[in-house]
Structures are given as structure tokens and as C-alpha cells.
Write an enzyme that holds these catalytic residues in place. Structure first.
Site, PDB file in Angstrom:
ATOM      1  N   PRO A   1      12.017  55.397  -2.856  1.00  0.00           N
ATOM      2  CA  PRO A   1      13.451  55.138  -2.635  1.00  0.00           C
ATOM      3  C   PRO A   1      13.696  54.056  -1.583  1.00  0.00           C
ATOM      4  O   PRO A   1      14.763  53.460  -1.550  1.00  0.00           O
ATOM      5  CB  PRO A   1      13.988  56.496  -2.154  1.00  0.00           C
ATOM      6  CG  PRO A   1      13.011  57.491  -2.669  1.00  0.00           C
ATOM      7  CD  PRO A   1      11.673  56.800  -2.637  1.00  0.00           C
TER       8      PRO A   1
ATOM      9  N   LEU B   1      16.924  63.492   5.124  1.00  0.00           N
ATOM     10  CA  LEU B   1      15.926  63.270   4.066  1.00  0.00           C
ATOM     11  C   LEU B   1      16.409  62.126   3.182  1.00  0.00           C
ATOM     12  O   LEU B   1      17.029  62.351   2.141  1.00  0.00           O
ATOM     13  CB  LEU B   1      15.764  64.565   3.283  1.00  0.00           C
ATOM     14  CG  LEU B   1      14.359  64.889   2.789  1.00  0.00           C
ATOM     15  CD1 LEU B   1      14.260  66.353   2.416  1.00  0.00           C
ATOM     16  CD2 LEU B   1      13.957  64.007   1.630  1.00  0.00           C
ATOM     17  N   ALA B   2      16.157  60.916   3.620  1.00  0.00           N
ATOM     18  CA  ALA B   2      16.748  59.754   2.964  1.00  0.00           C
ATOM     19  C   ALA B   2      15.907  58.531   3.308  1.00  0.00           C
ATOM     20  O   ALA B   2      16.106  57.893   4.343  1.00  0.00           O
ATOM     21  CB  ALA B   2      18.193  59.560   3.435  1.00  0.00           C
ATOM     22  N   GLU B   3      14.969  58.203   2.428  1.00  0.00           N
ATOM     23  CA  GLU B   3      13.984  57.177   2.780  1.00  0.00           C
ATOM     24  C   GLU B   3      14.594  55.780   2.903  1.00  0.00           C
ATOM     25  O   GLU B   3      14.196  54.997   3.768  1.00  0.00           O
ATOM     26  CB  GLU B   3      12.837  57.174   1.763  1.00  0.00           C
ATOM     27  CG  GLU B   3      11.958  58.412   1.820  1.00  0.00           C
ATOM     28  CD  GLU B   3      12.562  59.623   1.108  1.00  0.00           C
ATOM     29  OE1 GLU B   3      13.577  59.450   0.394  1.00  0.00           O
ATOM     30  OE2 GLU B   3      12.036  60.738   1.271  1.00  0.00           O
TER      31      GLU B   3
ATOM     32  N   GLU C   1      10.871  62.016   8.346  1.00  0.00           N
ATOM     33  CA  GLU C   1      11.136  63.391   7.937  1.00  0.00           C
ATOM     34  C   GLU C   1      10.102  64.332   8.554  1.00  0.00           C
ATOM     35  O   GLU C   1       8.897  64.103   8.405  1.00  0.00           O
ATOM     36  CB  GLU C   1      11.102  63.488   6.408  1.00  0.00           C
ATOM     37  CG  GLU C   1      12.220  62.671   5.766  1.00  0.00           C
ATOM     38  CD  GLU C   1      11.915  62.241   4.340  1.00  0.00           C
ATOM     39  OE1 GLU C   1      10.890  62.674   3.793  1.00  0.00           O
ATOM     40  OE2 GLU C   1      12.704  61.446   3.796  1.00  0.00           O
TER      41      GLU C   1
ATOM     42  N   GLN D   1       6.812  60.311   4.116  1.00  0.00           N
ATOM     43  CA  GLN D   1       6.004  61.532   4.165  1.00  0.00           C
ATOM     44  C   GLN D   1       4.791  61.485   3.224  1.00  0.00           C
ATOM     45  O   GLN D   1       3.704  61.904   3.596  1.00  0.00           O
ATOM     46  CB  GLN D   1       6.885  62.722   3.829  1.00  0.00           C
ATOM     47  CG  GLN D   1       6.283  64.033   4.263  1.00  0.00           C
ATOM     48  CD  GLN D   1       7.356  65.102   4.388  1.00  0.00           C
ATOM     49  OE1 GLN D   1       7.881  65.576   3.389  1.00  0.00           O
ATOM     50  NE2 GLN D   1       7.683  65.467   5.606  1.00  0.00           N
ATOM     51  N   PHE D   2       4.989  60.979   2.008  1.00  0.00           N
ATOM     52  CA  PHE D   2       3.904  60.789   1.048  1.00  0.00           C
ATOM     53  C   PHE D   2       4.148  59.471   0.327  1.00  0.00           C
ATOM     54  O   PHE D   2       5.293  59.042   0.177  1.00  0.00           O
ATOM     55  CB  PHE D   2       3.873  61.921   0.005  1.00  0.00           C
ATOM     56  CG  PHE D   2       3.214  63.186   0.480  1.00  0.00           C
ATOM     57  CD1 PHE D   2       1.866  63.416   0.264  1.00  0.00           C
ATOM     58  CD2 PHE D   2       3.961  64.145   1.150  1.00  0.00           C
ATOM     59  CE1 PHE D   2       1.274  64.591   0.700  1.00  0.00           C
ATOM     60  CE2 PHE D   2       3.363  65.319   1.589  1.00  0.00           C
ATOM     61  CZ  PHE D   2       2.013  65.545   1.365  1.00  0.00           C
TER      62      PHE D   2
ATOM     63  N   HIS E   1       2.111  63.275  -5.028  1.00  0.00           N
ATOM     64  CA  HIS E   1       1.517  63.392  -3.692  1.00  0.00           C
ATOM     65  C   HIS E   1       0.189  62.648  -3.572  1.00  0.00           C
ATOM     66  O   HIS E   1      -0.531  62.840  -2.608  1.00  0.00           O
ATOM     67  CB  HIS E   1       1.297  64.864  -3.329  1.00  0.00           C
ATOM     68  CG  HIS E   1       2.555  65.627  -3.083  1.00  0.00           C
ATOM     69  ND1 HIS E   1       3.382  66.047  -4.093  1.00  0.00           N
ATOM     70  CD2 HIS E   1       3.149  66.030  -1.928  1.00  0.00           C
ATOM     71  CE1 HIS E   1       4.420  66.695  -3.583  1.00  0.00           C
ATOM     72  NE2 HIS E   1       4.310  66.681  -2.268  1.00  0.00           N
TER      73      HIS E   1
ATOM     74  N   PHE F   1       6.923  59.227  -2.142  1.00  0.00           N
ATOM     75  CA  PHE F   1       8.259  59.444  -1.583  1.00  0.00           C
ATOM     76  C   PHE F   1       8.767  58.214  -0.830  1.00  0.00           C
ATOM     77  O   PHE F   1       9.860  58.221  -0.279  1.00  0.00           O
ATOM     78  CB  PHE F   1       8.270  60.678  -0.675  1.00  0.00           C
ATOM     79  CG  PHE F   1       7.848  61.939  -1.393  1.00  0.00           C
ATOM     80  CD1 PHE F   1       8.043  62.070  -2.756  1.00  0.00           C
ATOM     81  CD2 PHE F   1       7.257  62.984  -0.717  1.00  0.00           C
ATOM     82  CE1 PHE F   1       7.645  63.220  -3.439  1.00  0.00           C
ATOM     83  CE2 PHE F   1       6.856  64.136  -1.384  1.00  0.00           C
ATOM     84  CZ  PHE F   1       7.053  64.258  -2.745  1.00  0.00           C
TER      85      PHE F   1
END
Lengths: 386, 340
Positions: free
Chosen positions: B105, B74-76, B45, B98-99, B145, B102
Site C-alpha cells: 500500500p 495501521l496505514a502504510e 505498526e 511489518q512484512f 508473509h 504489507f
């Protein structure tokens, strides 16, 4: 780009435009094996009698394999077996739509597709025999391991398709799902990503009406699973999953479209799971026998047999030949599964990493030492599987 | 490059190694790996035009094109699953979560497929994917985060779990991770992204699965990794002023674990304090404490101590200074160990 050549078909407008809004599945043969008036118009290649006979043989073979596997589980030779009885047309059409270099992504219910792809029965049924997880080399067969966590194979299909696209290879990935899978997040993520990447992937949902015991109306409020394609910006097609000719027509078009750079397609094949979820399930607890009887009359094999007999392509002599082929294959299966499989505990440690960690080597020694203390340890001492 | 004109070396003098941030070292490792092997692709992402929210992928799309470094939906789970498919096909995907929080998933794809691919296929197919995860707190990040999620992955057989703490390691370990035939979860300590050091290339800081002694000492060993390493070094510096010599062992690799280095150090110092930011209960420190107890029991002068994050959901930014293990908390544990 048109998905299907449906000229002169009353459905051509809705389908060639892209997504299908029509909840009536596309069909070539009616339930009695007669061509449907105003139905699909398959290509001459698909309607060629030799092609149809090849499809029929494959259907009979799939049924024989499935029946034998069901027998093997009752004899204790397999740990469990999810039958595809009633869905053989989907298994056959999926495999026949692909070239050897294309990828197939099967679920646990698609063992028949594995053997149709050419994988030996013993290797195809390794998972369900319990002698390992995947018994064949996915790269050699261009067939991913049978997937058990629902819909998680979807993103893998996207990756394989995207890889082929980036490499410039004319290779397609065909991903099998059941209707239950369409509720999973990975189904959504896979279809959305495939469309964004315009990856050469065909998603084939075998809508067999049940996810173990839960019927489709508790799985979705959509009129048709194929309608979900609209939201992803890809064509969605609903096809009779017990009509091999219709399935072949739709899948050929979808695979060709993917191969030519046209992107992914969602195909919903409307079919029925004739057996319980597995041998461990009791379908009488959640569905009525008259419903099963109704679907028995729509059997994909009998339907094609009626049509081919009317054409004069199939007669008692050809049926006899097919019967013999199937009997020989299942007899060989029985022999092979009667042999005690070879397996060795060392193998548990060999493939976790390319090189075992010191910790795994320690644990391997622990198990070896335990076996050194035991006599007649089951499953040890043979080298067949090594 | 931070050198000013006045600092530029004469043309015939050996080039002075550039001082770079840890984030830049990761960026350079990605670029060098992509240049060295066209199978290496980077996606995730915001990794394209933006260069990632931490700018770790800065310039990769411009240099290598959108087929080599690209933005994903946007779909881990899909990012991970796509990487698995591409790896099976023959690519070497490096994906960014990204973090830390996150990445959850994608956990099913990691646990059920990435970690098991080689094993389930009897070695026929590996999944050489690198999953980069910026992790840890101390940056004033709002909820979700600042997690330290390494234990979820370390508990899953089939994965390598690495975390660099120095600029040189960030470069060297990432290159090794990308070359590895096995999947690697590469935890990047985000609080250290802007720490700087000279980076002379090429650099190789030791193979995967080896720890590094960052400071030698005789009185106790601080076993740590990631952003706890500078905390432990600061604690050792303070302790030294009081005449206590602490050894700081940076694990670098949680899986495989360099047990030899741990046993060597603790066997010598006879006291061990395990330090990490993640919650202590059933955390990675519990594994370390158990291994030290098993392997060094007769050398130990004191119980193995753990200095960890608290057993609470990661707190809001205004509270995190109470949560994070700092040098004082480490030194309190050292005092208890020395008093035992």
C-alpha cells in the site's frame, strides 16, 4: 474549544460543537454581494476595509495570473494548464490564512496560490512549462511541490505538521485537495492519522464539483464532503468557496485552532471549476452551459467588488490602480515566457541521488556522446538553468 | 547478553565481543543512531510497546520516549507519506513495514514521492527516510508473509536498496542507511533474524554500494544477497568436499550495484551463477545476468545461470521447501556451468 465565534448565529450550535452536520455552506455574502442575514459573523479584523481590499487585490491578481497562464498555453509557452478560474477565493484565503513559516501543500490546480505566496511566475509554472518538475525551493517557500497523484500530499501534510508538533514549533500545514481526492485511500489515511496524532493540519477541499469529467454525485454518496470529518473525530466545516470573507473566517479559525494544539480540521469549500479540467479537456462533453452560467453569477470577485463598492472602499480609482498592477505583472509574465528556457541534459543525472551512482555517470556520458554527434541539439548549450 | 557468569572476563581483560542475533544488531543500530542524532525517529505498526512483531524495536520507546519511537495507525501509505513530510521538515525517519507484502500500500508514496523528491526539486530537498522491510520466506509464514519484493524497489530510480546477510552488516549498513542523504529501502532477511555472530562495536563493514566476498574460490562465482548468502555458503562448502572451489559474492547493496566487484570475481572464475529467492522472471537476477554478459562476455566459459524462486505466487508453508532455492539446486546449476 470552539472552532468559530458564531455567537448569535443560528448555526452556532452545530458548528461550535465540532463537526458540522449542516449541508448548507457557511456564508457571509449572498450571491449579490450583500451580507446574509443570520450568516457568519467574521471578526472585526477580517471585516477591516484595508484587509478586505488586500483580499480583493489578491483575487484580481489571481484571476489575472490565471488568465495569462491560460493564454500562455494557447501560445505554446506552457505544455498544459489546469485553470483555477472561479476558485480564486480558495487560493487567496488559503495563502492569507498562513504565516511565512507555515507549510502549504498545493495541487496542480493551485498555481495561483504559489504566486500569491510570492513564488516568481516562471518558477511556479516550471512544472506546467515542462522545463522541470518543481521550479522552486520548497524549503525556502515553505511550499511543497505541486502534487499530481491525487491525495498523496495528504500524508506529507501530516508529516510536516507532526514534525512541527514534535519540535515544539508553532507551525501549521495547510493541505489543498480537490473533491476527487476525497475518494482516494491516501485522503482517508491522512485525515485519520492527522486526527490520531492531533497534528496541526488544515485540510481544505476545494469542491469544484468535477474530477475532470466526473461530477460529485459519482464521487461520493455523502450529503457533504465536510461530513467525512465526523468519522475521523475532527471538526468539518462546509463553507461557500466563492465568499472570501466566509473562507477567511473559517480558515483563520481552523489555522488558529491547529496552531494552538487543537488538532486538524476539514474544510470543504463549495465552489466551481469555470474552465475545463485543462486546455486538453472538452467540458462540453459532460456539463451544460446553463450550469456554468449559473455559477458565473456567483463569481467570487464580483461578489466582493459589489460589497466593497457599497462600503465605499472600492471605487473606479482603486479599480484602476489594481488593473494597472495586474497588467504590469502579466506583461512581465509574457516577456519572461517569451524567452527560450535554458535546460541541459546533464541535469537529468544530477539530482537522482546526492552523489550520482557509477551507472548514472555512464549514462550521462552516453547522452553527452550522442549530443557530441548531433548539431544544433535543441535545448542544449545554455547555462541559464544551471 | 548470552554470557554466563563463568564466562565473564576478568575486569582488566579486554571485553569479549557479545554474540548477538541479527535482529538484535538491527535493534542496537537503531538505538545507537537515535542516541547519536535526535533527528532520528522510529515509527510503524506495533513498534512501540510491543517492540515490533520481530522485536527489532524492542525497548526503544522505553529508552527514548514516545516522541522518538511510536506506534502509528495501521496505514502504510500514511506511514510513508508522514515520513516524507517529517524528512522534509528536517527529521530522519526510520519506518517499519511489518512484512514484505504489507508494504505494497505504500508503494505509490515510495515510487511517486520518496524516490523523486530530490530530483523533482533539483536537489533542493532530499528525503532521507529509511524504510525497513523484513522480507523473504522459509519461516513457515502464511500467505502474504514471505514475499521477496526487492525488484519493485530496485527498478525505481532514486532509491538505494540494501540487504544485509550478516550480523555485522545488519548493524553497519543500517547506521549508514540512516546517515544517508537519500532514501534507503532496507530489506531485512527475516529468516536470518535469529542467526547469531559476535558483534564488536563500533563496526563499519564498507560503504554503501560495495559487495563482499564471503568465500574465495576459483571455479565459479555465486552472486547472491540476503538469505541466499548462507544457502550459497552451504553449497560452496559441499562443493569444496568434491574439490570444486566456489566464490561467494554477497552483493549487500542492489542499488547502487558494485559492478566492479562482480566483474572482478567473474573475470577470475569465468563462471557465474546468480541466486535469489524472488521469482526469476524479470527479477533482479536478470539484471545481474545481463550485466555479467555485457561486461564479462569474453571471459565466460559458460552461460550465466540463474537459480531463483519459481515463477509462481509464493506458495503455502507446506510447499515452500520446493520453492526456495537450496544448496542442491545451486549445485545442480554449478554442475551445468562446469560441464559447459
Amino acid at each position: 474549544m470552539t472552532l468559530l465565534d458564531l455567537t448569535a448565529s443560528p448555526r452556532s450550535a452545530s458548528v461550535t460543537a465540532g463537526p458540522s452536520w449542516d449541508s448548507q455552506p457557511l456564508r457571509y455574502l449572498d450571491e449579490h454581494g450583500a451580507p446574509v442575514e443570520g450568516g457568519l459573523r467574521p471578526s472585526a479584523e477580517i471585516l477591516d476595509p484595508a484587509t478586505l481590499l488586500r483580499g480583493y487585490r489578491a483575487l484580481r491578481f489571481a484571476r489575472a495570473f490565471d488568465t495569462e497562464a491560460t493564454n500562455l498555453v494557447m501560445q505554446g509557452r506552457l505544455a498544459v494548464y489546469p485553470s483555477c478560474r472561479g476558485q480564486e477565493a480558495c487560493e487567496v484565503a488559503a495563502v492569507q490564512a498562513l504565516r511565512v513559516e507555515d507549510w502549504l501543500l498545493p495541487t496542480y490546480r493551485d498555481s495561483a496560490a504559489l504566486v500569491l505566496r510570492g513564488i516568481p511566475a516562471v518558477d511556479a509554472l516550471t512544472l506546467l512549462r515542462g522545463t522541470w518538475h518543481c521550479g522552486y525551493d520548497p524549503k525556502a517557500w515553505r511550499t511543497m511541490p505541486q502534487c499530481t497523484p491525487l491525495a498523496t500530499q495528504g500524508p506529507h501534510a501530516v508529516g510536516l505538521g507532526l514534525a512541527a508538533k514534535l519540535a515544539g514549533d508553532p507551525v501549521v500545514a495547510l493541505c489543498l485537495f480537490g473533491d476527487g481526492s476525497t475518494s482516494e485511500g491516501d485522503f482517508h489515511e491522512a485525515l485519520n492519522s492527522a486526527a490520531v496524532y492531533q497534528a496541526p493540519v488544515v485540510f481544505l477541499v476545494q469542491n469544484n464539483q468535477y474530477a475532470i469529467s466526473v461530477p460529485l454525485d459519482k464521487q461520493t454518496h455523502a450529503a457533504a464532503l465536510a461530513d467525512k470529518a465526523v468519522g475521523y473525530g475532527m471538526p468539518g466545516v462546509r463553507v461557500d468557496g466563492n465568499d472570501l470573507i466566509a473562507l477567511g473566517t473559517v480558515l483563520d479559525a481552523a489555522v488558529r485552532r491547529a496552531r494552538e494544539g487543537g488538532g486538524p480540521t476539514l474544510v470543504e469549500a463549495v465552489t466551481y471549476r469555470m474552465q475545463a479540467h485543462t486546455n486538453a479537456d472538452d467540458a462540453a462533453r459532460y456539463r451544460r452551459s446553463d450550469e456554468v452560467d449559473q455559477w458565473r453569477r456567483r463569481d467570487p470577485i464580483e461578489r466582493l467588488a459589489t460589497y466593497l463598492t457599497a462600503l465605499g472602499t472600492l471605487d473606479a480609482a482603486v479599480e484602476g490602480e489594481i488593473e494597472e498592477e495586474c497588467a504590469a505583472y502579466t506583461a512581465r509574465m509574457r516577456e519572461q515566457f517569451a524567452e527560450e528556457p535554458g535546460y541541459h541534459p546533464d541535469e537529468m543525472f544530477e539530482h537522482v541521488y546526492a552523489t550520482p551512482t557509477p551507472r548514472l555517470l555512464e549514462q550521462r556520458e552516453l547522452v553527452r556522446a550522442e549530443l557530441g554527434d548531433a548539431t544544433d541539439a535543441p535545448g542544449t548549450g545554455t547555462e541559464q538553468s544551471r | 547478553m548470552t554470557a554466563t557468569t563463568a564466562e565473564l572476563p576478568a575486569a582488566n581483560a579486554p571485553a569479549k565481543p557479545a554474540t548477538v542475533t541479527l535482529a538484535k544488531a538491527v535493534n542496537t543500530a537503531l538505538a545507537d543512531a537515535m542516541a547519536a542524532d535526535e533527528r532520528v525517529v522510529v515509527f510503524g505498526e506495533d513498534v512501540g510497546a510491543l517492540g515490533g512483531v520481530f522485536r527489532v524495536t524492542d525497548g526503544l520507546t522505553a529508552r527514548f520516549g514516545e516522541n522518538r519511537c511510536f506506534d502509528t495507525p495501521l496505514a502504510e501509505a500514511s506511514i510513508l507519506g508522514t515520513a516524507i513530510g517529517m524528512a522534509v521538515y528536517g527529521y530522519r525517519p526510520v519506518v517499519e513495514m511489518q512484512f514484505d507484502a504489507f508494504a505494497y500500500p505504500a508503494l505509490e508514496q515510495v515510487v511517486s514521492h520518496l524516490a523523486k523528491m530530490r530530483n523533482r526539486t533539483r536537489g533542493a530537498v532530499g528525503a532521507p527516510v529509511v524504510v525497513r522491510i523484513p522480507y523473504g520466506g522459509g519461516i513457515g509464514g502464511v500467505e502474504h508473509h514471505s514475499d521477496s519484493s526487492e525488484t519493485y524497489f530496485a527498478h525505481t530510480p532514486g532509491l538505494h536498496v540494501l540487504t544485509p546477510a550478516t550480523v555485522a552488516d545488519a548493524y553497519s549498513m543500517l547506521r549508514q542507511a540512516i546517515d544517508s542523504p537519500d532514501p534507503v529501502i532496507f530489506f531485512e532477511p527475516k529468516r536470518l533474524y535469529w542467526s547469531k555472530a559476535a558483534l564488536e562495536l563500533p563496526v563499519s563493514t564498507g560503504p554503501i554500494g560495495t559487495a563482499a566476498v564471503r568465500r574465495e574460490g576459483r571455479d565459479a562465482t555465486l552472486v547472491c544477497y540476503g538469505q541466499s548468502v548462507p544457502v550459497c555458503l552451504a553449497a560452496a562448502e559441499q562443493a569444496a568436499r568434491e574439490g570444486v572451489e566456489l566464490e561467494v559474492l554477497d552483493l549487500r547493496s542492489l542499488v547502487p550495484l558494485d559492478e566492479e566487484a562482480i566483474v572482478r570475481s567473474v573475470g577470475h572464475t569465468r563462471r557465474a551463477i546468480v541466486v535469489h529467492e524472488a521469482a526469476g522472471f524479470a527479477g533482479f537476477g536478470a539484471e545481474l545476468a545481463a550485466r555479467i554478459a555485457e561486461k564479462c562476455f569474453y571471459q565466460l566459459e559458460a552461460p550465466v545461470a540463474r537459480v531463483t524462486g519459481l515463477d509462481i505466487p509464493y506458495p503455502p508453508p507446506k510447499y515452500e521447501h520446493w520453492y526456495l532455492p537450496d544448496a542442491d539446486r545451486v549445485l545442480d546449476a554449478v554442475d551445468r556451468a562446469l560441464a559447459a
